[in-house]
Design a protein around this motif. Structure first.
Motif, PDB file in Angstrom:
ATOM      1  N   ILE A  30      -7.956  -6.757  22.417  1.00 62.75           N
ATOM      2  CA  ILE A  30      -9.165  -5.940  22.239  1.00 62.75           C
ATOM      3  C   ILE A  30      -9.183  -4.805  23.264  1.00 62.75           C
ATOM      4  CG2 ILE A  30     -11.688  -5.955  22.459  1.00 62.75           C
ATOM      5  CD1 ILE A  30     -11.583  -8.782  21.129  1.00 62.75           C
ATOM      6  N   ARG A  31      -8.803  -5.126  24.514  1.00 61.91           N
ATOM      7  CA  ARG A  31      -8.712  -4.082  25.548  1.00 61.91           C
ATOM      8  C   ARG A  31      -7.639  -3.056  25.183  1.00 61.91           C
ATOM      9  NH1 ARG A  31      -9.391  -8.537  28.841  1.00 61.91           N
ATOM     10  NH2 ARG A  31      -7.172  -8.668  29.295  1.00 61.91           N
ATOM     11  N   ALA A  32      -6.500  -3.529  24.661  1.00 59.55           N
ATOM     12  CA  ALA A  32      -5.411  -2.620  24.291  1.00 59.55           C
ATOM     13  C   ALA A  32      -5.840  -1.686  23.160  1.00 59.55           C
ATOM     14  CB  ALA A  32      -4.178  -3.416  23.888  1.00 59.55           C
ATOM     15  N   ILE A  33      -6.614  -2.194  22.209  1.00 61.30           N
ATOM     16  CA  ILE A  33      -7.107  -1.367  21.107  1.00 61.30           C
ATOM     17  C   ILE A  33      -8.069  -0.309  21.640  1.00 61.30           C
ATOM     18  CG2 ILE A  33      -8.556  -1.370  19.026  1.00 61.30           C
ATOM     19  CD1 ILE A  33      -7.250  -4.101  18.332  1.00 61.30           C
ATOM     20  N   ALA A  34      -8.973  -0.720  22.515  1.00 64.26           N
ATOM     21  CA  ALA A  34      -9.937   0.227  23.096  1.00 64.26           C
ATOM     22  C   ALA A  34      -9.216   1.315  23.890  1.00 64.26           C
ATOM     23  CB  ALA A  34     -10.933  -0.515  23.979  1.00 64.26           C
ATOM     24  N   GLU A  35      -8.204   0.925  24.634  1.00 66.74           N
ATOM     25  CA  GLU A  35      -7.426   1.877  25.425  1.00 66.74           C
ATOM     26  C   GLU A  35      -6.680   2.857  24.518  1.00 66.74           C
ATOM     27  OE1 GLU A  35      -3.787   1.298  28.406  1.00 66.74           O
ATOM     28  OE2 GLU A  35      -5.531   0.043  28.887  1.00 66.74           O
ATOM     29  N   ALA A  36      -6.086   2.337  23.455  1.00 66.49           N
ATOM     30  CA  ALA A  36      -5.351   3.186  22.515  1.00 66.49           C
ATOM     31  C   ALA A  36      -6.291   4.138  21.782  1.00 66.49           C
ATOM     32  CB  ALA A  36      -4.574   2.322  21.530  1.00 66.49           C
ATOM     33  N   ARG A  37      -7.497   3.666  21.473  1.00 70.62           N
ATOM     34  CA  ARG A  37      -8.507   4.523  20.817  1.00 70.62           C
ATOM     35  C   ARG A  37      -8.870   5.705  21.707  1.00 70.62           C
ATOM     36  NH1 ARG A  37     -12.152   0.157  18.288  1.00 70.62           N
ATOM     37  NH2 ARG A  37     -11.480   0.284  16.138  1.00 70.62           N
ATOM     38  N   ALA A  38      -8.898   5.461  22.983  1.00 69.03           N
ATOM     39  CA  ALA A  38      -9.277   6.507  23.939  1.00 69.03           C
ATOM     40  C   ALA A  38      -8.272   7.649  23.980  1.00 69.03           C
ATOM     41  CB  ALA A  38      -9.437   5.910  25.325  1.00 69.03           C
ATOM     42  N   HIS A  39      -7.058   7.398  23.471  1.00 66.68           N
ATOM     43  CA  HIS A  39      -6.018   8.425  23.480  1.00 66.68           C
ATOM     44  C   HIS A  39      -6.199   9.449  22.363  1.00 66.68           C
ATOM     45  CE1 HIS A  39      -3.625   6.644  26.681  1.00 66.68           C
ATOM     46  NE2 HIS A  39      -3.839   5.463  26.116  1.00 66.68           N
ATOM     47  N   GLY A  40      -7.185   9.258  21.506  1.00 68.71           N
ATOM     48  CA  GLY A  40      -7.446  10.272  20.477  1.00 68.71           C
ATOM     49  C   GLY A  40      -6.975   9.891  19.099  1.00 68.71           C
ATOM     50  N   ASP A  41      -6.325  10.830  18.393  1.00 66.12           N
ATOM     51  CA  ASP A  41      -5.919  10.725  16.997  1.00 66.12           C
ATOM     52  C   ASP A  41      -5.255   9.379  16.686  1.00 66.12           C
ATOM     53  OD1 ASP A  41      -5.242  11.174  14.396  1.00 66.12           O
ATOM     54  OD2 ASP A  41      -3.685  12.662  14.822  1.00 66.12           O
ATOM     55  N   LEU A  42      -5.946   8.550  15.885  1.00 72.07           N
ATOM     56  CA  LEU A  42      -5.456   7.208  15.574  1.00 72.07           C
ATOM     57  C   LEU A  42      -4.352   7.211  14.518  1.00 72.07           C
ATOM     58  CD1 LEU A  42      -8.781   5.162  15.524  1.00 72.07           C
ATOM     59  CD2 LEU A  42      -7.201   5.532  17.417  1.00 72.07           C
ATOM     60  N   ASN A  45      -1.048   7.291  16.376  1.00 72.41           N
ATOM     61  CA  ASN A  45      -1.074   6.551  17.631  1.00 72.41           C
ATOM     62  C   ASN A  45      -0.360   5.207  17.449  1.00 72.41           C
ATOM     63  OD1 ASN A  45      -1.785   5.065  19.914  1.00 72.41           O
ATOM     64  ND2 ASN A  45      -3.743   6.131  20.116  1.00 72.41           N
ATOM     65  N   ALA A  46       0.909   5.142  17.859  1.00 75.03           N
ATOM     66  CA  ALA A  46       1.721   3.930  17.678  1.00 75.03           C
ATOM     67  C   ALA A  46       1.152   2.755  18.470  1.00 75.03           C
ATOM     68  CB  ALA A  46       3.155   4.201  18.089  1.00 75.03           C
ATOM     69  N   GLU A  47       0.618   3.014  19.651  1.00 78.26           N
ATOM     70  CA  GLU A  47       0.038   1.932  20.477  1.00 78.26           C
ATOM     71  C   GLU A  47      -1.134   1.285  19.755  1.00 78.26           C
ATOM     72  OE1 GLU A  47      -1.040   3.718  24.186  1.00 78.26           O
ATOM     73  OE2 GLU A  47       1.029   4.109  24.743  1.00 78.26           O
ATOM     74  N   TYR A  48      -1.967   2.122  19.137  1.00 73.94           N
ATOM     75  CA  TYR A  48      -3.126   1.616  18.408  1.00 73.94           C
ATOM     76  C   TYR A  48      -2.679   0.727  17.248  1.00 73.94           C
ATOM     77  CZ  TYR A  48      -7.189   1.537  15.330  1.00 73.94           C
ATOM     78  OH  TYR A  48      -8.223   1.131  14.516  1.00 73.94           O
ATOM     79  N   HIS A  49      -1.713   1.223  16.453  1.00 71.03           N
ATOM     80  CA  HIS A  49      -1.259   0.465  15.292  1.00 71.03           C
ATOM     81  C   HIS A  49      -0.569  -0.841  15.712  1.00 71.03           C
ATOM     82  CE1 HIS A  49      -2.500   3.431  12.414  1.00 71.03           C
ATOM     83  NE2 HIS A  49      -1.931   4.379  13.144  1.00 71.03           N
ATOM     84  N   ALA A  50       0.188  -0.813  16.800  1.00 70.68           N
ATOM     85  CA  ALA A  50       0.848  -2.031  17.294  1.00 70.68           C
ATOM     86  C   ALA A  50      -0.198  -3.040  17.769  1.00 70.68           C
ATOM     87  CB  ALA A  50       1.805  -1.685  18.420  1.00 70.68           C
ATOM     88  N   ALA A  51      -1.219  -2.551  18.466  1.00 71.05           N
ATOM     89  CA  ALA A  51      -2.280  -3.443  18.958  1.00 71.05           C
ATOM     90  C   ALA A  51      -3.062  -4.044  17.795  1.00 71.05           C
ATOM     91  CB  ALA A  51      -3.207  -2.694  19.908  1.00 71.05           C
ATOM     92  N   ARG A  52      -3.334  -3.243  16.758  1.00 70.35           N
ATOM     93  CA  ARG A  52      -4.058  -3.762  15.592  1.00 70.35           C
ATOM     94  C   ARG A  52      -3.215  -4.818  14.860  1.00 70.35           C
ATOM     95  NH1 ARG A  52      -9.381  -2.927  14.333  1.00 70.35           N
ATOM     96  NH2 ARG A  52      -8.644  -3.418  12.268  1.00 70.35           N
ATOM     97  N   ILE A  58      -2.893 -12.537  15.871  1.00 72.45           N
ATOM     98  CA  ILE A  58      -3.653 -13.466  16.721  1.00 72.45           C
ATOM     99  C   ILE A  58      -4.810 -14.077  15.943  1.00 72.45           C
ATOM    100  CG2 ILE A  58      -5.211 -13.576  18.715  1.00 72.45           C
ATOM    101  CD1 ILE A  58      -3.299 -11.537  20.090  1.00 72.45           C
ATOM    102  N   GLU A  59      -5.576 -13.244  15.238  1.00 72.95           N
ATOM    103  CA  GLU A  59      -6.724 -13.757  14.476  1.00 72.95           C
ATOM    104  C   GLU A  59      -6.260 -14.709  13.374  1.00 72.95           C
ATOM    105  OE1 GLU A  59      -9.826 -13.504  15.403  1.00 72.95           O
ATOM    106  OE2 GLU A  59      -9.309 -12.130  17.031  1.00 72.95           O
ATOM    107  N   GLY A  60      -5.143 -14.385  12.731  1.00 74.76           N
ATOM    108  CA  GLY A  60      -4.599 -15.271  11.694  1.00 74.76           C
ATOM    109  C   GLY A  60      -4.174 -16.610  12.263  1.00 74.76           C
ATOM    110  N   ARG A  61      -3.518 -16.578  13.426  1.00 74.20           N
ATOM    111  CA  ARG A  61      -3.068 -17.830  14.057  1.00 74.20           C
ATOM    112  C   ARG A  61      -4.262 -18.658  14.520  1.00 74.20           C
ATOM    113  NH1 ARG A  61       0.330 -21.940  13.795  1.00 74.20           N
ATOM    114  NH2 ARG A  61       0.806 -22.776  15.844  1.00 74.20           N
ATOM    115  N   ILE A  62      -5.295 -18.002  15.045  1.00 75.13           N
ATOM    116  CA  ILE A  62      -6.507 -18.724  15.455  1.00 75.13           C
ATOM    117  C   ILE A  62      -7.120 -19.430  14.244  1.00 75.13           C
ATOM    118  CG2 ILE A  62      -8.908 -18.417  16.209  1.00 75.13           C
ATOM    119  CD1 ILE A  62      -7.853 -16.305  18.219  1.00 75.13           C
ATOM    120  N   MET A  63      -7.239 -18.710  13.126  1.00 75.33           N
ATOM    121  CA  MET A  63      -7.809 -19.315  11.913  1.00 75.33           C
ATOM    122  C   MET A  63      -6.957 -20.495  11.442  1.00 75.33           C
ATOM    123  SD  MET A  63      -9.312 -16.000   9.807  1.00 75.33           S
ATOM    124  CE  MET A  63      -8.498 -16.529   8.363  1.00 75.33           C
TER     125      MET A  63
END
Length: 157
Positions: A30-42, A45-52, A58-63
């Motif tokens: 969640i922190r990585a997504i927020a940080e990647a969002r701060a970099h602008g154009d999504l 943004n490879a960091e954003y897509h990798a974090a998502r 993670i959410e799938g494994r938790i479920m």
């Protein structure tokens, strides 16, 4: 509800994994997504897509773990004994073709791990071994043709 046979150690590992995912991995992504969002154009943004993507995993494994853990049927292997192969047994087999000896532990499907020679009770080898005794031979279908194994030891430790 379908029950999943499992050893106490296997259940503990899954519970620990769930705790790690909830307490450390989920907040970190969640922190990585927020940080990647701060970099602008999504869109670029490879960091954003990798974090998502990681968040989705993670959410799938938790479920998945939240479904498996309550349905676990813990079998206390320490109370098992005998010379017949059953769930929780450590079985030593001799490959009749290569003369190679290996020891496997028969465990639940959700705790099987070939890195530690734990095989699922639903695997072809385990299915062939269940109910057999030391000295018995089993034939197991394999991609390269059937393999024959002789059971040399059965232990519950």
């Amino acid at each position: 509800m379908q029950k999943f046979p499992m050893t106490a150690e296997g259940l503990a590992r899954l519970e620990e994994e769930l705790k790690l995912l909830r307490v450390e991995e989920r907040p970190a992504v969640i922190r990585a997504i927020a940080e990647a969002r701060a970099h602008g154009d999504l869109s670029e943004n490879a960091e954003y897509h990798a974090a998502r993507e990681k968040q989705s995993f993670i959410e799938g494994r938790i479920m998945e773990l939240e479904t498996i853990i309550p349905a676990a049927e813990v079998i206390d292997v320490s109370k098992l004994s005998g010379d017949q192969v059953k769930f929780g047994a450590r079985v030593t087999v001799l490959d009749e073709e290569t003369e190679e000896e290996k020891t496997y532990r028969i465990v639940g499907a959700h705790e099987a791990d070939m890195k530690v020679n734990s095989i699922s009770i639903s695997s072809p080898l385990a299915k062939a071994l269940i109910g057999k005794k030391v000295g018995d031979s089993v034939e197991v279908p394999a991609p390269g043709g059937a393999r024959a194994y002789e059971i040399t030891a059965v232990a519950f430790r």
